[in-house]
Design an enzyme around this catalytic site. Structure first.
Site, mmCIF file in Angstrom:
data_model
loop_
_atom_site.group_PDB
_atom_site.id
_atom_site.type_symbol
_atom_site.label_atom_id
_atom_site.label_comp_id
_atom_site.label_asym_id
_atom_site.label_seq_id
_atom_site.Cartn_x
_atom_site.Cartn_y
_atom_site.Cartn_z
ATOM 1 C CE LYS A 59 -4.238 -1.686 0.737
ATOM 2 N NZ LYS A 59 -5.603 -1.260 -0.177
ATOM 3 C CB SER A 84 -9.372 0.496 10.075
ATOM 4 O OG SER A 84 -10.120 -0.730 9.110
ATOM 5 C CD GLU A 210 -12.649 -12.531 -4.473
ATOM 6 O OE1 GLU A 210 -13.173 -13.178 -5.530
ATOM 7 O OE2 GLU A 210 -13.363 -11.319 -4.317
#
Lengths: 320, 320
Positions: A59, A84, A210
């Site tokens: 990220k 969060s 996934e």
């Protein structure tokens, strides 16, 4: 509603610009392998270790690119987001590196370790009720009041271009990959991985992994429109969100397949990585290996690049 | 009594030969850093990640060198040792790579995961009562019967030269280290680290780290003769043994200092490494960082090389 400029869809040229822009600011993470895991999987796996990235996750690439892409005028009132998770820390640190403010909207039930991490990078935290509606309205108010630039965790042109740099580095370092596999949540990493892979290695396949219990991306991909992720229950806390619009468009036309694994398979794969590679990855990262191990027909004898997305886990918990 | 040829003490030239001999067979492990840990410690630390070595520990270096240094005549009946730890796995794999037999004497109360690991490399395991006397007599009988070459876990010329290659690589890769720090148990790693450091960087200091509750090496070093380690209780299960003769001689004249840390400090350091570097190290590896953190007067502003010795832990256990 928070407005963002419509830049269209990012392409391979945009990714090259992003990679150049963030080079030297993000870690060029190592690529690791395990002969034991290779023999178990029947293929050659090259793990791109974004768990070693700053803030412990890929990220930081997207957040850094998004913060640096702002003009001085756009940046002067700081940046804001709701998260969060790893994006909150990533944006907080990226803003600190540019010397601008970061405002992070977090649910008031976020674990204290996450609050402390974000506060530790000097960001302002604004708490809200733990609902999507509260998150969005709190962010809207905040942006109105501060005029901060909103940086969405994944549905953002420059975030996608930044995330793309992980697969770009992997493909530059390891020749002749047949398949590149990464996890999919909101689709920031996957859409970036698609652009880099198809740009550098047009014949390689992109297969996303996934969790079975949060398979909204797989269903969206198959149906051809975004299916929202409604209250999924999986150990992969980084993969709970629905796909973003930009992400979905890129994934629809560039991803080859999305395959799921269940939580037991994910935990087994996670333990294998910890045990055999001596590195810490979060459950959301291990879904890739779980998918590889359960699909030998697809991966057999292939050269497979895997993005290990992050390593932020609760070390007071035993997952197996 | 098992006889071994008296080769004298290994020197820097012997280490260079060993490094050449095992190159390409042992992993050239990466060197990692953490800006967070650096700022906490007030110095620059370069961690040589032997937890990523084959079998998960530096022991594979020494075992490989010892096995390869045998003539065909010496090797033809295989190799033998007593160990329940990383040396057992290391010797088993090194023997397998040369295509010779390995006989490993293990206490019958060894954890099944360790037995399985050794058996997994194709070694013959011979169980004995969990006492030093039983271990030695079982080994003696075994060597008499098989004529296998005994490879001591640390009190062995070629084992020491192999272990020395870890510090050698570290010093080659990272310029201008002021201090090199590694853990000390039997002294295989430390004696090798002494030879490489003093050979390559005569002005650098070698500081060893030892658990407070197993401080026989520190006492031996200070008194000038080997003090046996009697039934020590520490979380560092790789650092329980007494110093070997060869190891003690090298350490006495080349090591600058031995400093201890207690188990609480070791666990805190271990958690820091897991959390911040996202890598798995065993408690015996974390004693080095514990010593650095509690001695800022010694380490402040220095460039410090640390050998992270291994990463073989019980992942079903929470250490903190």
């Amino acid at each position: 509603m928070v407005k963002t400029m419509d830049l269209g869809l990012p392409n391979f040229e945009d990714v090259k610009i992003a990679k150049e822009r963030i080079s030297g600011l993000v870690k060029k993470t190592p690529v690791m392998s395990s002969s034991f895991i290779n023999s178990l999987a029947g293929c050659e796996i090259f793990f791109k270790c974004e768990n070693f990235q700053k803030v412990g996750a890929f990220k930081y690439r997207g957040a850094t690119n998004a913060v640096l892409a702002l003009s001085d005028e756009e940046a002067k009132n700081g940046v804001a987001t709701h998260s969060s998770g790893n994006h909150a820390q990533a944006l907080a640190l990226a803003a600190k590196m540019r010397g601008i403010k970061a405002y992070i909207v977090m649910p008031n039930n976020s674990p204290s370790v996450k609050k402390e991490a974000v506060a530790g990078y000097g960001a302002d935290i604004i708490f809200c009720e733990p609902t999507l509606a509260a998150r969005e309205s709190t962010l809207n108010e905040l942006v109105e009041k501060t005029s901060a630039a909103f940086i969405h965790p994944y549905n953002n042109f420059n975030v996608i271009c930044g995330q793309a740099s992980a697969a770009y580095e992997l493909i530059e370092e390891i020749e002749n990959l047949d398949i590149v596999t990464c996890p999919v949540g909101g689709g920031g990493l996957l859409s970036g991985t698609c652009i880099s892979t198809k740009g550098l290695l047009p014949n390689a396949k992109v297969i996303a992994a996934e969790p079975e219990a949060a398979d909204d991306a797989k269903r969206s991909f198959e149906i051809g429109e975004i299916v929202p992720s409604i209250n999924p229950k999986t150990i992969c806390d980084g993969l709970l969100t629905s796909l973003g619009e930009l992400n979905f468009k890129i994934i629809s036309s560039n991803c080859d397949r999305i395959i799921t694994a269940n939580d037991d398979e994910i935990i087994t794969a996670m333990k294998l990585i910890w045990e055999r590679m001596k590195i810490i990855v979060e459950p959301s990262s291990a879904v890739t290996l779980a998918v590889i191990l359960k699909n030998p027909d697809i991966y057999k004898d292939k050269r497979v690049g895997v993005i290990l997305s992050g390593g932020n886990v609760d070390l007071t918990k035993i997952y197996w």
